[in-house]
Each structure stands twice: as structure tokens, then as C-alpha cells.
Design a protein around this motif. Structure first.
Motif, short mmCIF file in Angstrom:
data_model
loop_
_atom_site.label_atom_id
_atom_site.label_comp_id
_atom_site.label_asym_id
_atom_site.label_seq_id
_atom_site.Cartn_x
_atom_site.Cartn_y
_atom_site.Cartn_z
N SER A 32 2.23 3.79 -8.57
CA SER A 32 2.37 2.44 -8.76
C SER A 32 3.36 2.21 -9.74
CB SER A 32 1.04 1.89 -8.99
OG SER A 32 -0.07 2.09 -8.03
N ASP B 43 2.44 -0.27 -1.87
CA ASP B 43 1.54 0.53 -2.83
C ASP B 43 0.28 0.66 -2.39
OD1 ASP B 43 0.65 1.87 -4.94
OD2 ASP B 43 0.83 0.24 -6.35
N GLU B 44 -0.19 1.79 -1.70
CA GLU B 44 -1.40 2.12 -1.10
C GLU B 44 -1.93 0.93 -0.31
OE1 GLU B 44 -4.03 4.58 -3.05
OE2 GLU B 44 -2.54 5.20 -4.48
MG LIG Z 1 -1.51 3.27 -7.85
#
Ligand SMILES: [Mg+2]
Ligand SMILES: Nc1ncnc2c1ncn2[C@@H]1O[C@H](COP(=O)(O)OP(=O)(O)OP(=O)(O)O)[C@@H](O)[C@H]1O
Length: 285
Positions: A44, A178-179
Motif C-alpha cells: 500500500s 490496492d487490494e
Molecule cells: Mg496494504
């Protein structure tokens, strides 16, 4: 010219926590790259640096991040032109992507805010052609039927796809996710990843996606960048990712994750590949 160029990027939190260590990364236009690594490895943090949302360490240690040749940050300072550079970057987060009380269509239209006049932006005045553009984007990610709903009523997977539609409307040539599937069931995960892969393939937009799920990374992304404790420890073809590399990244968790115990017993030289159906296969060497 590279879509994303990261040179000698370092980030230290709180004086001692070196979250990113001398990251060098070149991503060409049209690539689809998975960012993998254990929790806390820096995925991240790296994405936020590429998006110019946080500055790296001050001075030479901060290195630089260029997007399509334009610096979004250098030497620990966000570039004065960052706003302009950011128009070309769409960011999809794990959650809190949308303004819940607004309609899905309006959320997607906010992708245009960097490009329309302040007056129209302030009052949320969008013209017909812009609304059509937003509807088309929603259609591409398979949720045009939700356009009139409040964003708060969407499922998690639909919210992610709305965020992808917003990046499309924004015209972002680089999409950082991000994810995006961290909290989704397998069917929704597949839809979100399919949407990213489709716009990557059809529009040649560059996609960088961080993933906990290694199987999705290997299935969808030809290239994998792996972080461990803030450093890049693998950067190459996903076809060449070996069980040893995964074990190095995830430790014991990986044995469970991948069912690698048997392979570990059979010794080194095992290879990992993904079948046409997207299943991860680990073969003894
Ligand atoms: Mg992360
Ligand atoms: N704003 C912050 N302030 C202080 N430390 C931070 C901050 N953001 C991240 N860190 C630290 O930086 C390191 C990397 O965190 P990061 O969130 O980038 O990891 P990650 O790979 O995304 O993990 P996860 O898979 O759990 O999302 C961690 O040690 C984390 O505690």
C-alpha cells in the motif's frame, strides 16, 4: 517512455520503520503487474507513493517517481504539478472508494472533476454526453443497472467495479488498485479482476494491482513484483514464480495457502504454473 518509473525510492516512518527500501521499478504502458508480499511488506505504501499521495524521505533518499515521464514526486517532495499528473492515474482502494449517499452514476462522474470547470464541479452539473460516458463505463464493468442506486446499496464487488468505472471516465492511463478483492468472495473477486484485465487488454491501460491472493496474481498478471520488508525481492514473469519464492515471501502461511508441504519434501527445483483455467499448479522439478 515508461508508464511508471520509480527510482531509488525510500520511505521511513517514525524515524526507524523503513517501509520502502531503495525501490527501483519500471513499468511499461499496457502492462498488468501484480504487487504481492506479506502483510506489512509495503504494498500500500508503494502504491500511495506512485499516486503521489505521500512523499518519500527527504533529500536524495527520496528518489523520484515519474508517471509518463512527469515527476509526481522527487526527493521527498510532491511535485507542484502533481494534480495534473494525477489526472492520468486512477486509484482503486480496498474500501471507501465511493461517496455513499450519492448515486452510483454521480460517483462515476466524479472521475471528471479534475477536468471540468470549478462551477460545474461544485454544483455537480454534468452534461448529457458526460452521463452517457459514465453509463458506458458502468456497462463495461457489468453494473450499468446499478447507475441510479445510492452507492451505499452496492455489494463490495460492485463498489470496486464502480471505482474502476470512475477511473475509466477519468481517462486514467494508469490504474493503481490496492487490494481491490481483499474482502470479496471468489465470484465477486473474479468479476473485479476480469474488469481490470479487460480494460488492460482492450484499452492498453497500465494496471498495477496489489493482491494478497497469489493465485489471482499469477492468473491475471503476466508480471509479478514481490516485496519483502519494503524491498523488491522478485520482479519477473509470473510463470517463473517458484514455490521457494513464495515460501520466502509468506513463510509458513504459504504452505497452507498453496498446499506446498508435499513439494517441500520432494526437494528443490519445483516449478509453479497456471493452467488455462487459471488454477495454480506446482510441479516437482
Ligand atoms: Mg496494504
Ligand atoms: N501512515 C503510516 N504511519 C506509520 N507507519 C506506516 C504508515 N503506513 C504504513 N506504515 C508501515 O509501513 C509498513 C508497510 O505497510 P503497508 O501498509 O504498506 O503494507 P502492506 O504490504 O500494504 O500490508 P497489507 O497486506 O496488510 O495491506 C508497515 O510496517 C506499516 O506499519
Amino acid at each position: 517512455m515508461a508508464a511508471i518509473q520509480v527510482n531509488r525510492l525510500n520511505k521511513t516512518f517514525g524515524g526507524t520503520n523503513r517501509a520502502l527500501k531503495d525501490i527501483n521499478l519500471t513499468i511499461q504502458p499496457g502492462e498488468m503487474v501484480a504487487l504481492i508480499g506479506a502483510s506489512g511488506s509495503g504494498k500500500s505504501t508503494l502504491i500511495r507513493h506512485i499516486a503521489g499521495l505521500i512523499p518519500a524521505d527527504r533529500g536524495d533518499a527520496g528518489g523520484e517517481v515519474l508517471v509518463h515521464g512527469d515527476a509526481i514526486q522527487a526527493q521527498g517532495r510532491i511535485s507542484p504539478d502533481a494534480r495534473k499528473v494525477r489526472v492520468g492515474i486512477g486509484v482503486v482502494f480496498q474500501q471507501f472508494n465511493l461517496v455513499e449517499r450519492l448515486s452510483v452514476l454521480t460517483n462515476v462522474l466524479t472521475g471528471l472533476l479534475g477536468q471540468i470547470s470549478g462551477f460545474r464541479a461544485f454544483f455537480g452539473l454534468f452534461i448529457k454526453s458526460e452521463k452517457q460516458l459514465a453509463l458506458k463505463a458502468l456497462d463495461r464493468v457489468g453494473i450499468a443497472h446499478t447507475a441510479g442506486q445510492r452507492a451505499s446499496t452496492l455489494s463490495g464487488g460492485q463498489q470496486q467495479r464502480a471505482a474502476i468505472a470512475r477511473a475509466l471516465v477519468q481517462g486514467a492511463a494508469v490504474i493503481l488498485a490496492d487490494e481491490p478483492i481483499a474482502s470479496l468472495d471468489p465470484a465477486s473477486s473474479k468479476r473485479v479482476m476480469d474488469a481490470l484485465a479487460q480494460i488492460n487488454a482492450e484499452d492498453a491501460r497500465t494496471v498495477v494491482v496489489s493482491l494478497h491472493q497469489v493465485d489471482y496474481a499469477l492468473k491475471y498478471c503476466p508480471r509479478v513484483v514481490a516485496l519483502r520488508a519494503g524491498a523488491v525481492v522478485y520482479d519477473g514473469a509470473s510463470a517463473d514464480v517458484t514455490p521457494d519464492i513464495l515460501r520466502d515471501l509468506y513463510g509458513d502461511e504459504c504452505e497452507e495457502l498453496m498446499g506446498l508441504e508435499d513439494q517441500a519434501a520432494s526437494g528443490a527445483g519445483a516449478t509453479t504454473h497456471v493452467t488455462a483455467d487459471g488454477d495454480l499448479v506446482v510441479a516437482a522439478g
